[in-house]
Design a protein around this motif. Structure first.
Motif, PDB file in Angstrom:
ATOM      1  N   CYS A  68       0.844  -1.358  -0.007  1.00  0.00           N
ATOM      2  CA  CYS A  68      -0.008   0.029  -0.218  1.00  0.00           C
ATOM      3  C   CYS A  68       0.881   1.263  -0.089  1.00  0.00           C
ATOM      4  O   CYS A  68       1.674   1.518   0.971  1.00  0.00           O
ATOM      5  CB  CYS A  68      -0.788   0.239   1.325  1.00  0.00           C
ATOM      6  SG  CYS A  68      -2.010   1.468   1.272  1.00  0.00           S
ATOM      7  N   CYS A  71      -0.072   2.887   3.554  1.00  0.00           N
ATOM      8  CA  CYS A  71       0.180   2.538   5.127  1.00  0.00           C
ATOM      9  C   CYS A  71       1.276   1.437   5.034  1.00  0.00           C
ATOM     10  O   CYS A  71       1.568   0.834   6.168  1.00  0.00           O
ATOM     11  CB  CYS A  71      -1.062   1.829   5.487  1.00  0.00           C
ATOM     12  SG  CYS A  71      -1.668   0.468   4.842  1.00  0.00           S
ATOM     13  N   CYS A 123      -4.218  -0.514  -0.323  1.00  0.00           N
ATOM     14  CA  CYS A 123      -4.714  -1.674   0.282  1.00  0.00           C
ATOM     15  C   CYS A 123      -6.397  -1.684   0.304  1.00  0.00           C
ATOM     16  O   CYS A 123      -7.058  -2.922   0.233  1.00  0.00           O
ATOM     17  CB  CYS A 123      -4.402  -1.962   1.662  1.00  0.00           C
ATOM     18  SG  CYS A 123      -4.678  -0.565   2.884  1.00  0.00           S
ATOM     19  N   CYS A 127      -7.901   4.217   1.882  1.00  0.00           N
ATOM     20  CA  CYS A 127      -6.761   4.092   3.030  1.00  0.00           C
ATOM     21  C   CYS A 127      -6.363   5.472   3.580  1.00  0.00           C
ATOM     22  O   CYS A 127      -5.971   6.006   2.852  1.00  0.00           O
ATOM     23  CB  CYS A 127      -5.627   3.221   2.348  1.00  0.00           C
ATOM     24  SG  CYS A 127      -4.415   2.935   3.802  1.00  0.00           S
ATOM     25  N   LYS A 132      -2.434  -0.035  10.441  1.00  0.00           N
ATOM     26  CA  LYS A 132      -3.721  -0.694  11.254  1.00  0.00           C
ATOM     27  C   LYS A 132      -3.504  -1.337  12.376  1.00  0.00           C
ATOM     28  O   LYS A 132      -4.192  -1.609  13.396  1.00  0.00           O
ATOM     29  CB  LYS A 132      -4.533  -1.262   9.925  1.00  0.00           C
ATOM     30  CG  LYS A 132      -5.164  -0.375   8.968  1.00  0.00           C
ATOM     31  CD  LYS A 132      -6.007  -0.805   8.125  1.00  0.00           C
ATOM     32  CE  LYS A 132      -6.321   0.317   7.284  1.00  0.00           C
ATOM     33  NZ  LYS A 132      -5.533   1.337   6.679  1.00  0.00           N
TER      34      LYS A 132
HETATM   35 ZN    ZN Z   1      -3.320   1.055   3.183  1.00  0.00          ZN
END
Ligand code: ZN
Length: 164
Positions: A68, A71, A123, A127, A132
């Motif tokens: 991603c 993130c 992702c 996002c 996470k």
């Molecule tokens: Zn992400």
């Protein structure tokens, strides 16, 4: 095996081509370090002669390992070209190169699959970039806190309405 087609086989009508091309055969180099193309490309095509052209129709799928862009979480992205088609001229400047009546279809599949790669892999849509796994547990607590206050406030306003 590169995806070779002997055009003489098309004289009797359409031909089905189904199989896969390995990453090595594709020689796919991704310019984006967030996208890794290290799994085979699957193809399921119908090939037929259309005048002075060869018509390819069918579907192409390929799985990509992505990271991603926000993130940095690893995830899998599936490139799916349903109802894909490609017209290859047998004459003219753009004609397909034939050796002993056989042409290599690999570059044509590679090009369109490559164009379908994600430019900015995420992702999930939207996002927000927060890691996470580390923060996922603290978020619901905040929501509970906030809704607790709301309940409290509504209790007080109900008491007010009772005009005790
Ligand atoms: Zn992400």
């Amino acid at each position: 095996m590169p995806l070779l087609l002997n055009i003489e086989t098309l004289a009797n009508g359409p031909v089905q081509l189904k199989g896969e091309l390995s990453p090595e055969e594709l020689g796919m180099e991704t310019l984006d370090e967030l996208v890794e193309a290290d799994e085979p490309l699957d193809y399921d095509l119908t090939v037929e002669r259309a005048g002075d052209n060869i018509l390819l129709q069918g579907q192409i799928t390929m799985r990509l390992q992505c990271e991603c862009a926000r993130c940095l979480r690893a995830f899998e992205h599936r490139v799916e070209l349903q109802g894909w088609s490609c017209l290859l001229p047998l004459n003219g400047d753009e004609k397909i190169e034939l050796i002993n009546n056989s042409g290599d279809l690999t570059p044509y599949l590679r090009e369109d699959t490559f164009l379908a790669f994600p430019q900015h892999p995420l992702c999930e849509p939207g996002c927000d970039g927060s890691p996470k796994l580390a923060w996922g547990e603290s978020k619901p607590l905040k929501i509970t806190e906030a809704s607790g206050k709301t309940n409290e406030a509504s209790v007080w306003s109900k008491l007010d309405n009772l005009n005790l």
